[in-house]
Design an enzyme around this catalytic site. Structure first.
Site, PDB file in Angstrom:
ATOM      1  CG  HIS A  76      34.652  35.477  38.962  1.00  0.00           C
ATOM      2  ND1 HIS A  76      35.968  35.357  39.332  1.00  0.00           N
ATOM      3  CD2 HIS A  76      34.512  36.728  38.452  1.00  0.00           C
ATOM      4  CE1 HIS A  76      36.598  36.490  39.058  1.00  0.00           C
ATOM      5  NE2 HIS A  76      35.736  37.332  38.523  1.00  0.00           N
ATOM      6  CB  SER A 129      40.508  33.476  38.620  1.00  0.00           C
ATOM      7  OG  SER A 129      40.157  33.110  39.941  1.00  0.00           O
TER       8      SER A 129
END
Length: 219
Positions: A76, A129
């Protein structure tokens, strides 16, 4: 007027693993699945209008995928740009299929890419993502992505696709960013820069005023 935009990320939990053996016995690793969705309220409470998302995907295809520079990272990232030192894959395809955008990515022979390959070999569950910049309009109980949406990468590979939304949003949306001469900079840094420039300007004005007073006293 300075435009402030937020880092926006969305997770898709299920992707297909593809492992193809080459003639030399080595393997090509790929992932494939739904990378993005339009006109659907996702679990983060956001809606990407099809017109906006389709236009941005077309730009991303032209400027990045077709030029073989559509990279993504493992994990992330907390900023809008791709760090090539952490690149794990190259997105090779992103096409509309109804309200979905089906993507495919080739896992690279990089340190992070090799970690992904090992996780795939061990049967780990991975997700993707998307990462972009933009502002939001609140209406009808959802946050609608506005026309200023900019897709930074169609897919980062995440090892924890079942993580709570708050954990993801806490990492990905804790900072604001602004456009500055075509580049994205963190909003707080930009505000500090403006405050410093303002203090320098005022100090210069004070020094000029004192110099003028000293000049008048000499007359």
């Amino acid at each position: 007027m300075t435009q402030i935009v937020k880092l926006i990320s969305e997770e898709i939990q299920n992707v297909e693993y593809i492992c193809e053996e080459k003639e030399d016995g080595k393997k090509n690793y790929k992932i494939k699945g739904v990378f993005m969705q339009a006109d659907i309220k996702n679990r983060n409470g956001r809606v990407y209008p099809m017109e906006i998302l389709n236009k941005e995907v077309n730009r991303y295809n032209k400027e990045y995928i077709n030029e073989k520079r559509a990279f993504g990272e493992l994990g992330h990232p907390d900023g809008p740009t791709v760090n090539l030192e952490r690149a794990s894959h190259m997105i090779t395809s992103l096409k509309p299929d109804g309200k979905n955008f089906i993507g495919e990515a080739k896992i690279l022979n990089t340190p992070m890419g090799n970690i992904v390959k090992s996780l795939m070999d061990e049967g780990a569950k991975l997700g993707v993502s998307s990462r972009g910049m933009g502002s939001l309009d609140q209406k009808n109980g959802a946050n609608y992505v506005r026309k200023d949406f900019y897709l930074a990468t169609a897919a980062d590979i995440v090892a924890d696709p079942s993580a709570p939304n708050a954990f993801v949003e806490g990492i990905m949306e804790g900072k604001e960013w602004v456009w500055n001469n075509g580049s994205l900079v963190e909003a707080e840094l930009e505000r500090q820069k403006r405050r410093i420039n303002e203090r320098v300007r005022k100090r210069q004005e004070n020094e000029n005023a004192l110099e003028f007073i000293r000049f008048l006293k000499k007359l």
